[in-house]
Enzyme design. Structure first.
Site, PDB file in Angstrom:
ATOM      1  CG  ASP A  43       5.079   3.004  -8.037  1.00  0.00           C
ATOM      2  OD1 ASP A  43       5.136   3.797  -7.202  1.00  0.00           O
ATOM      3  OD2 ASP A  43       4.370   2.479  -8.872  1.00  0.00           O
ATOM      4  N   GLY A  58       7.417  10.317  -8.298  1.00  0.00           N
ATOM      5  CA  GLY A  58       6.634  10.338  -7.020  1.00  0.00           C
ATOM      6  C   GLY A  58       6.280   9.899  -5.760  1.00  0.00           C
ATOM      7  CG  HIS A 115      -4.289  -4.705  -2.428  1.00  0.00           C
ATOM      8  ND1 HIS A 115      -4.445  -5.822  -2.599  1.00  0.00           N
ATOM      9  CD2 HIS A 115      -3.543  -4.153  -2.997  1.00  0.00           C
ATOM     10  CE1 HIS A 115      -3.389  -6.418  -3.347  1.00  0.00           C
ATOM     11  NE2 HIS A 115      -2.764  -5.143  -3.579  1.00  0.00           N
ATOM     12  CG  PHE A 119       0.401   7.218  -4.262  1.00  0.00           C
ATOM     13  CD1 PHE A 119       0.623   6.851  -2.948  1.00  0.00           C
ATOM     14  CD2 PHE A 119       0.309   6.017  -5.306  1.00  0.00           C
ATOM     15  CE1 PHE A 119       0.317   5.495  -2.192  1.00  0.00           C
ATOM     16  CE2 PHE A 119       0.877   4.471  -4.755  1.00  0.00           C
ATOM     17  CZ  PHE A 119       0.545   4.485  -3.307  1.00  0.00           C
TER      18      PHE A 119
END
Length: 352
Positions: A215, A241, A261, A243
Site C-alpha cells: 500500500d 508503492g 469499489h 498500485f
C-alpha cells in the site's frame, strides 16, 4: 377443571407494527440527530472519563471544558439511547454499549464514529445532489482534491481512517479466511491492504502461506504494530508503492479487499492491469467486495454504493457487473464465494 370452552385471560403480545410511511420517512431523516450526538460523545471522550467510575455532569464539566447543565442534558439523552445508565445523584455509568465507545475498545467503534462524523467525511454528503447531477465526487467539490490525496496530506486522519476500516469491516477478515482455502498458495499478496488486518487473519488461519502487504507509504506505516500484535510479522514482507504504477511480483494469489469499489472504471482497469502483469499465468485474483444482489433486495452495499459515489468516485457492483469489468481487464470470473459476513470473494483467473 377447565372446560373445553375456557379461554385464557392473558392476551398474546401484540406484534410490532410498521410505522406509517410518513413516520418511517421522518425517522430516516432525523436519524442524523442521533449520529451527531454519538459523534459528540466520541469526540469529547466521555466514555473514557466514565471508565473508572460513575460520574455526574458536574464532575466532568471542568475536565472537559463544558457547560455542566447542558452536559447533563446531553448525558441524560445518551442514557435514553443505551450508552449510559443514570444512577443516584445524577451520576452516569457506562453500559456495555458505552464501553464499546472507549478509546482502544475492541471493534474500533470510536475511530469509525470519529471518521464518519468528521467534517471532511460527513461534509461531503451535504453536496450529494452535486454528485447526482454530475456523476462526480462531492468530496472534490467540497475539498478541492480527491479523498485519498487528502488523506495522504493529513496523516493523523489517515491513521484514524485505517482504524475505521478495521471497525467498519471488522467481521470480514475472519469470514474471508474461513470461506476460502488459502493453504494452497505459497505467497498471498494483499494489494492495497492498509495495515494488514485482512492479511493477518488469512495467515493466522492458514499456516502455510507467506504474505506481502502492499500500500502507499503513509498507509503501511501503521502495519508493523498490527502484524506484531497478531503474531504474523515474521511471515509478512511490507512493500510501499502505488498500485496504479506497479504491484509486487512473486505472488500466487492477489487479494484486493475493498480496492476496486473505490475507483472509476478506467482506474480499475489500470489497477487490474498492473496485477495481471505481476501475477503468474496460473495465479488467482481475489476481490473481496460487497457483491450486490439484483433488484430491490436490501443489502448494506447499496448504501455503501452512495458513499462511493460521494467520496472516492467508485461503485459497488453486481456479479454480472464484476464479470464485465474483469473481462475488460482480460480476466475471467470463475466463481463468487459468499462468506458469513456481508462481503463475497470474487475469484478470477487470467483470460477473458
Amino acid at each position: 377443571m377447565d372446560t373445553p370452552h375456557a379461554v385464557s385471560t392473558l392476551a398474546a403480545p401484540a406484534a410490532p407494527q410498521e410505522p406509517p410511511p410518513h413516520v418511517a420517512l421522518i425517522q430516516m431523516a432525523t436519524a442524523a440527530w442521533v449520529s451527531r450526538l454519538v459523534y459528540a460523545a466520541a469526540r469529547l471522550d466521555v466514555a473514557d472519563h466514565l471508565a473508572t467510575c460513575p460520574r455526574s455532569a458536574e464532575d466532568l464539566a471542568g475536565p472537559l471544558g463544558l457547560h455542566a447543565p447542558s452536559l447533563h442534558r446531553f448525558m441524560r439523552c445518551l442514557a435514553s439511547l443505551g450508552l449510559f445508565a443514570e444512577q443516584a445523584g445524577q451520576r452516569f455509568a457506562l453500559t456495555a454499549l458505552g464501553e464499546a465507545l472507549k478509546t482502544g475498545a475492541p471493534g474500533s467503534a470510536r475511530a469509525t464514529i470519529l471518521t464518519a462524523g468528521s467534517p471532511w467525511f460527513a461534509g461531503a454528503f451535504d453536496e450529494i445532489v452535486y454528485s447526482l447531477q454530475t456523476g462526480r465526487t462531492a468530496f472534490e467539490k467540497t475539498h478541492g482534491t480527491p479523498v485519498f490525496d487528502y488523506l495522504g496530506r493529513h496523516p493523523d486522519e489517515a491513521s484514524l481512517f485505517s482504524e475505521t476500516m478495521i471497525g467498519f469491516h471488522g467481521r470480514e477478515p475472519p469470514a474471508v479466511a474461513e470461506a476460502y482455502d488459502f493453504s494452497a498458495f505459497g505467497t498471498v499478496v494483499d494489494v492495497g491492504g492498509a495495515t494488514g488486518n485482512l492479511l493477518a487473519a488469512i495467515l493466522a488461519r492458514h499456516e502455510g502461506p507467506r504474505g506481502i502487504l502492499f500500500d502507499r507509504p503513509h498507509v503501511v506505516a501503521d502495519a508493523p504494530a498490527l502484524l506484531a500484535a497478531r503474531r504474523v510479522q515474521a511471515r509478512v514482507a511490507i512493500e510501499a508503492g502505488d498500485f496504479f504504477e506497479t504491484v509486487p511480483t512473486g505472488g500466487d494469489a492477489y487479494v484486493l479487499s475493498h480496492v476496486i469499489h473505490d475507483w472509476s472504471e478506467e482506474q480499475c482497469l489500470t489497477i487490474l492491469g498492473q496485477v495481471r502483469k505481476a501475477m503468474p499465468p496460473d495465479g488467482r485474483l481475489l476481490l473481496v467486495e460487497m457483491v450486490l444482489p439484483a433488484g430491490d433486495t436490501p443489502h448494506p452495499g447499496k448504501v455503501l454504493d452512495m458513499v462511493m459515489l460521494v467520496l472516492p468516485g467508485g461503485q459497488e457492483r453486481t456479479e454480472e457487473e464484476y464479470r464485465q469489468l474483469l473481462a475488460k481487464a482480460s480476466f475471467r470470473l470463475t466463481r463468487v464465494i459468499p462468506t458469513s459476513s456481508d462481503v463475497s470473494i470474487v475469484e478470477a483467473v487470467q483470460g477473458a
